[in-house]
Design a protein around this motif. Structure first.
Motif, PDB file in Angstrom:
ATOM      1  N   LYS A  37       0.642  -1.122   0.053  1.00 40.74           N
ATOM      2  CA  LYS A  37       0.144   0.031   0.060  1.00 40.74           C
ATOM      3  C   LYS A  37       0.869   1.228  -0.042  1.00 40.74           C
ATOM      4  O   LYS A  37       0.454   2.264  -0.749  1.00 40.74           O
ATOM      5  N   TYR A  38       2.041   1.068   0.635  1.00 37.44           N
ATOM      6  CA  TYR A  38       2.965   2.279   0.769  1.00 37.44           C
ATOM      7  C   TYR A  38       3.548   2.544  -0.698  1.00 37.44           C
ATOM      8  O   TYR A  38       3.743   3.708  -0.913  1.00 37.44           O
ATOM      9  N   LEU A  39       3.805   1.491  -1.149  1.00 40.06           N
ATOM     10  CA  LEU A  39       4.601   1.537  -2.502  1.00 40.06           C
ATOM     11  C   LEU A  39       3.558   2.128  -3.511  1.00 40.06           C
ATOM     12  O   LEU A  39       4.054   2.646  -4.541  1.00 40.06           O
ATOM     13  N   ILE A  40       2.303   1.661  -3.356  1.00 41.59           N
ATOM     14  CA  ILE A  40       1.283   2.174  -4.516  1.00 41.59           C
ATOM     15  C   ILE A  40       1.406   3.713  -4.254  1.00 41.59           C
ATOM     16  O   ILE A  40       1.258   4.571  -5.235  1.00 41.59           O
ATOM     17  N   LEU A  41       1.354   4.288  -2.913  1.00 37.70           N
ATOM     18  CA  LEU A  41       1.203   5.490  -2.713  1.00 37.70           C
ATOM     19  C   LEU A  41       2.404   6.396  -3.220  1.00 37.70           C
ATOM     20  O   LEU A  41       2.205   7.367  -3.758  1.00 37.70           O
ATOM     21  N   ASP A  42       3.545   5.713  -3.219  1.00 38.99           N
ATOM     22  CA  ASP A  42       4.763   6.334  -3.830  1.00 38.99           C
ATOM     23  C   ASP A  42       4.814   6.457  -5.324  1.00 38.99           C
ATOM     24  O   ASP A  42       5.163   7.469  -5.660  1.00 38.99           O
ATOM     25  N   PRO A 424      19.571   1.675   5.207  1.00 43.02           N
ATOM     26  CA  PRO A 424      18.646   0.464   5.530  1.00 43.02           C
ATOM     27  C   PRO A 424      17.646   0.384   4.701  1.00 43.02           C
ATOM     28  O   PRO A 424      16.739  -0.566   4.928  1.00 43.02           O
ATOM     29  N   GLY A 425      17.159   1.408   3.690  1.00 40.07           N
ATOM     30  CA  GLY A 425      16.138   1.571   3.015  1.00 40.07           C
ATOM     31  C   GLY A 425      14.820   2.331   3.768  1.00 40.07           C
ATOM     32  O   GLY A 425      14.906   2.546   4.955  1.00 40.07           O
ATOM     33  N   LEU A 426      14.027   2.911   3.119  1.00 37.34           N
ATOM     34  CA  LEU A 426      12.970   3.757   3.480  1.00 37.34           C
ATOM     35  C   LEU A 426      11.777   3.051   4.521  1.00 37.34           C
ATOM     36  O   LEU A 426      11.539   1.952   3.840  1.00 37.34           O
ATOM     37  N   THR A 427      11.498   3.484   5.342  1.00 40.31           N
ATOM     38  CA  THR A 427      10.577   2.865   6.061  1.00 40.31           C
ATOM     39  C   THR A 427       9.172   3.447   5.667  1.00 40.31           C
ATOM     40  O   THR A 427       8.990   4.295   4.714  1.00 40.31           O
ATOM     41  N   ASN A 428       7.969   2.817   5.879  1.00 41.74           N
ATOM     42  CA  ASN A 428       6.787   3.160   5.747  1.00 41.74           C
ATOM     43  C   ASN A 428       6.279   4.671   5.967  1.00 41.74           C
ATOM     44  O   ASN A 428       5.897   5.205   5.241  1.00 41.74           O
ATOM     45  N   GLU A 429       6.779   4.973   7.345  1.00 35.07           N
ATOM     46  CA  GLU A 429       6.516   6.410   7.383  1.00 35.07           C
ATOM     47  C   GLU A 429       7.312   7.310   6.750  1.00 35.07           C
ATOM     48  O   GLU A 429       6.879   8.511   6.357  1.00 35.07           O
ATOM     49  N   ILE A 431       8.274   6.922   3.628  1.00 33.44           N
ATOM     50  CA  ILE A 431       7.545   6.876   2.369  1.00 33.44           C
ATOM     51  C   ILE A 431       6.403   7.859   2.253  1.00 33.44           C
ATOM     52  O   ILE A 431       5.900   8.614   1.316  1.00 33.44           O
ATOM     53  N   LEU A 432       5.727   7.911   3.455  1.00 36.23           N
ATOM     54  CA  LEU A 432       4.526   8.602   3.705  1.00 36.23           C
ATOM     55  C   LEU A 432       4.713  10.277   3.550  1.00 36.23           C
ATOM     56  O   LEU A 432       4.235  11.069   3.014  1.00 36.23           O
ATOM     57  N   ASP A 433       6.008  10.239   4.253  1.00 30.13           N
ATOM     58  CA  ASP A 433       6.612  11.784   4.311  1.00 30.13           C
ATOM     59  C   ASP A 433       6.844  12.175   2.830  1.00 30.13           C
ATOM     60  O   ASP A 433       6.917  13.314   2.323  1.00 30.13           O
ATOM     61  N   LYS A 434       7.505  11.197   2.136  1.00 33.27           N
ATOM     62  CA  LYS A 434       7.840  11.643   0.817  1.00 33.27           C
ATOM     63  C   LYS A 434       6.636  11.947  -0.002  1.00 33.27           C
ATOM     64  O   LYS A 434       6.774  12.598  -0.853  1.00 33.27           O
ATOM     65  N   TRP A 435       5.547  11.105   0.062  1.00 28.53           N
ATOM     66  CA  TRP A 435       4.411  11.393  -0.621  1.00 28.53           C
ATOM     67  C   TRP A 435       3.764  12.775  -0.160  1.00 28.53           C
ATOM     68  O   TRP A 435       3.537  13.683  -1.285  1.00 28.53           O
TER      69      TRP A 435
END
Length: 480
Positions: A37-42, A424-429, A431-435
């Motif tokens: 779901k977070y990847l979709i948002l991105d 370490p890669g982006l967390t879901n949080e 990704i949400l901030d990037k969105w």
């Protein structure tokens, strides 16, 4: 030599098709469902910022001129066209600014392949057959696409395709699109095999597109469209190549494996390996910089040097030379000599340009690629001092090294195993901030919040066409 329907009656192609048909949400771990779901948002953030870039607008005007009205939204526009051109344009928007996801081992940009094809298929179904595609099935179809594309890529040694000049995502991508749409349409395994066979015969993409052509932005769109076409044809009973991955004469792996220099030339078993056990979604990276993924470790090395040595790097005129040590795929993809003037596409692909931009601006985002920023003297002075070197010992799969020598002889060097988006890669949080950062000021806050809520609760959505409609309509140009 056996071929066609006479061979591999239970080979990797059919194993993959059976998995796509049978996988259910109960088979998917909770963390995979959530991450999807977070990847979709991105992906949608990238579409919003990309939909009104100059090259996307050029493509949209050309497509609108040649296509009749249809049932599918073009994101960022008050236009509806047919499913195939809608998938093409919406994919072009996601790929429009090098901010979208990429698979770390089998490079492809999954969202640009899967989301446009699925939304187009769902909207077309709703309009023509009054069939609603609910969010739960949509999410499962996205995951099926996420899992398919990289496996096809692994079978061709992943990043090795880039070293030979193939646009790897455009080669692996039709499979991802066809798999996702086939799942959404609930096709049986035999029809999924037809869809993949039709999609794979359209695969291709030349990396020379990166040096300046607008076509670089559209090549994943060709794959998204062609996978969608394969699934829609297969649903009507149109047959495709059987056993398309393992067919020895003219099959997908046999042909794209030509010239690999590997032994064996390709890895057939990777297509269906560990389905439902090893989740390829976990290897999907999310970008922090608006440039080709192979430049990100270099940018992060420079950023680390700026943090460590702010005084020494405060006067860029004191830099005597810059050396970028890179792995083979990154070097061939992004280590090319860059000439002035440069297009936005060429700049975003270039390790030299992005290094200079990080040094000058302290960031590599959309604003750094405005037309009035591409020809700055300070950038080109640094580029002329920069050398890209292939160093197989630089460290790790994604590692790079930056060495800056100052005029007084001071040597500043930084090696990283990989970019921040990998280690370490982006967390879901995050990704949400990037969105939220990317869409700020591009769409109105109320609309943005509604899209966010629907995506993160997509399993409860009765009809994903509602989300598709929210993505249509006016969007501001982020680099106007």
């Amino acid at each position: 030599m056996a071929h066609g329907s006479e061979a591999n009656s239970s080979g990797v192609t059919k194993q993959l098709c059976e998995w796509i048909q049978n996988v259910s949400m109960d088979d998917v771990p909770e963390d995979i469902r959530t991450r999807a779901k977070y990847l979709i948002l991105d992906g949608l953030a990238c579409a919003i910022i990309g939909s009104h870039l100059p090259w996307t607008q050029t493509a949209a005007l050309a497509i609108f001129d040649m296509e009749s009205p249809g049932n599918c939204s073009v994101w960022g526009y008050d236009k509806k066209i047919g499913p195939l051109p809608a998938a093409l344009l919406n994919s072009t928007a996601i790929q429009g600014f090098e901010l979208d996801d990429w698979h770390l081992a089998a490079p492809l940009h999954s969202n640009s392949l899967i989301l446009p094809a699925l939304f187009a298929a769902a909207s077309n179904e709703h309009a023509k057959h009054s069939t609603k595609s609910n969010g739960k099935n949509f999410l499962l179809s996205v995951i099926a696409g996420y899992e398919t594309g990289p496996r096809v890529g692994h079978a061709l040694y992943g990043k090795e395709m880039l070293t030979r000049g193939w646009h790897s995502g455009a080669v692996f991508g039709p499979s991802a699109s066809a798999a996702a749409v086939s799942k959404l349409l609930s096709l049986p395994a035999a029809s999924i095999e037809d869809a993949l066979g039709i999609a794979c015969t359209q695969a291709g993409g030349l990396m020379a597109a990166q040096f300046g052509s607008d076509a670089k932005r559209m090549q994943h769109g060709f794959a998204a469209r062609n996978g969608l076409l394969g699934a829609l044809l297969a649903r009507q009973g149109y047959t495709g190549i059987k056993n398309v991955y393992e067919e020895p004469y003219g099959g997908f792996l046999a042909m794209f494996g030509e010239g690999s220099g590997k032994e064996p030339r390709y890895l057939t078993e990777e297509v269906s390996k560990d389905l439902g056990q090893t989740w390829q979604l976990r290897m999907i990276g999310v970008k922090l910089h608006a440039s080709m993924a192979g430049t990100h470790c270099t940018i992060d090395c420079v950023q680390a040097l700026q943090n460590k040595y702010p005084e020494q790097l405060s006067n860029l005129g004191e830099i005597a030379s810059i050396k970028l040590d890179m792995g083979e795929a990154e070097w061939k993809h992004g280590g090319f000599d860059i000439k002035r003037p440069v297009s936005t596409t060429g700049a975003q692909m270039s390790a030299m340009y992005t290094t200079a931009t990080q040094l000058v601006d302290g960031q590599v985002l959309a604003n750094q690629f405005r037309h009035d920023k591409l020809d700055r003297d300070i950038i080109w002075e640094l580029i002329h001092k920069t050398q890209c070197v292939h160093d197989p010992e630089v460290g790790g799969k994604y590692g790079q090294r930056v060495t800056i020598i100052l005029k007084d002889g001071t040597v500043l060097t930084q090696t990283l195993e990989g970019p921040r988006s990998v280690y370490p890669g982006l967390t879901n949080e995050e990704i949400l901030d990037k969105w939220r950062r990317l869409t700020q000021g591009i769409i109105e806050e109320k609309r943005r919040d509604k899209i966010e809520k629907l995506v993160l609760g997509i399993e409860d959505l009765e009809d994903v066409s509602v989300l598709d409609e929210l993505l249509a309509g006016p969007i501001a140009n982020p680099i106007a």
